[in-house]
Design a protein around this motif. Structure first.
Motif: not given
Length: 331
Positions: A109-124
């Motif tokens: 979402r929001d064109a984020l990079k992997f290392t920029d994902l927010p804390r607690g991000a859910r990755i499928g």
């Protein structure tokens, strides 16, 4: 009089149809014969269980292989990473075309990079291999993520992000490229972060072993380096006694040059011709334990040597405890 059309067996998914269509066009060019696609439904397409639960190995290819053996199709196209490592005697792996990008990618979402994902991000992801390496990277780099098991086609998986159910999904670059959706990628994962599945990005073209003329014709599409690379990767997988759904990554590629060299430089040409690096990784899906090793040596010139290279690295990994880290073992 027009020659009889060759029948190409393919899964019905959008990705399978796209890559089979590309192979069909290449076969038309090299044989001069028409090619028709024959759609076949596999168990992996109809089951809603996760691959780890249904065994993974062969679920996307068995129906296609059965159709080949029965003579209902003349040849079939598979994603090579879906093929069981044991080759049936009645079928021939006629060609392994040049490999696509083997990397995994993030659509967030929001064109984020992997290392920029927010804390607690859910990755499928539907892959224990991806889960293991993503969680291991997160643990060592202070990231707070949750990996969530998912299934479904590309539309379904990316839909989880579009609908806000997940922050990101991880997919194969090759698949998105083949269906023209690579521009939706928000991050390409380095193979130093996540090693791909053995054979990822490569296709396999199979036909009956007794169709010598067809084997020779399809062989025009074979890429020798891709074939030895994926042979080494799949040999490692087989020697670990792991199935397609086990948390095993492997990649055989050309090692980076120690210093930039100009195109045509004899030193660069010599290295490209002579050296191949094979890397392998096995880990628990929570990322707490990993065995990752590599070896670099001459590019294998034969199938047997490529097989030996994979077995040798697997032996080293097993000696370091790899067997105890695999949740799915081949039966």
């Amino acid at each position: 009089m027009m020659e009889k059309a060759l029948r190409l067996g393919t899964r019905r998914s959008k990705l399978a149809m796209a890559q089979s269509g590309q192979v069909a066009e290449a076969v038309r060019r090299v044989t001069g014969r028409p090619v028709e696609l024959v759609e076949i439904t596999t168990y992996g397409d109809t089951s809603r269980e996760h691959l780890a639960q249904i065994g993974g190995t062969g679920v996307f290819v068995t129906a296609l292989r059965d159709a080949l053996v029965r003579g209902e199709v003349d040849f079939a196209v598979h994603s090579l990473k879906d093929l069981p490592t044991a080759q049936p005697e009645e079928l021939a792996l006629a060609a392994v075309p040049p490999r696509e990008d083997p990397r995994d990618v993030v659509v967030a979402r929001d064109a984020l990079k992997f290392t920029d994902l927010p804390r607690g991000a859910r990755i499928g992801t539907g892959s224990p291999r991806r889960m293991a390496q993503l969680n291991a990277y997160a643990r060592t780099h202070g990231l707070d993520i949750e990996t969530v098991p998912i299934r479904g086609n590309v539309d379904t998986r990316i839909g989880y992000v579009r609908d806000g159910e997940l922050d990101a999904v991880v997919l194969a670059a090759a698949g998105l490229n083949r269906i023209g959706r690579i521009d939706e990628v928000t991050d390409f994962l380095s193979v130093d972060t996540v090693l791909p599945a053995p054979g990822q990005g490569a296709l396999a073209i199979e036909c009956a072993a007794d169709h010598a003329d067809l084997i020779a014709a399809l062989g025009e599409l074979d890429d020798p380096f891709t074939r030895v690379a994926v042979t080494a990767e799949r040999s490692l997988l087989a020697a670990l006694e792991a199935g397609c759904s086990a948390p095993v990554g492997a990649l055989a590629d050309l090692p980076p040059l120690s210093a930039p060299l100009e195109r045509g430089d004899p030193q660069a040409d010599a290295q490209i011709v002579k050296e191949m690096r094979l890397r392998g990784v096995v880990g628990t899906t929570d990322g707490t334990r990993m065995v990752q090793l590599s070896t670099t040596g001459p590019v294998p010139q034969t199938h047997d040597r490529a097989m030996a290279l994979g077995r040798e690295l697997a032996t080293e990994m097993l000696a370091q405890g790899a067997a105890g880290l695999m949740g799915e073992r081949a039966q």
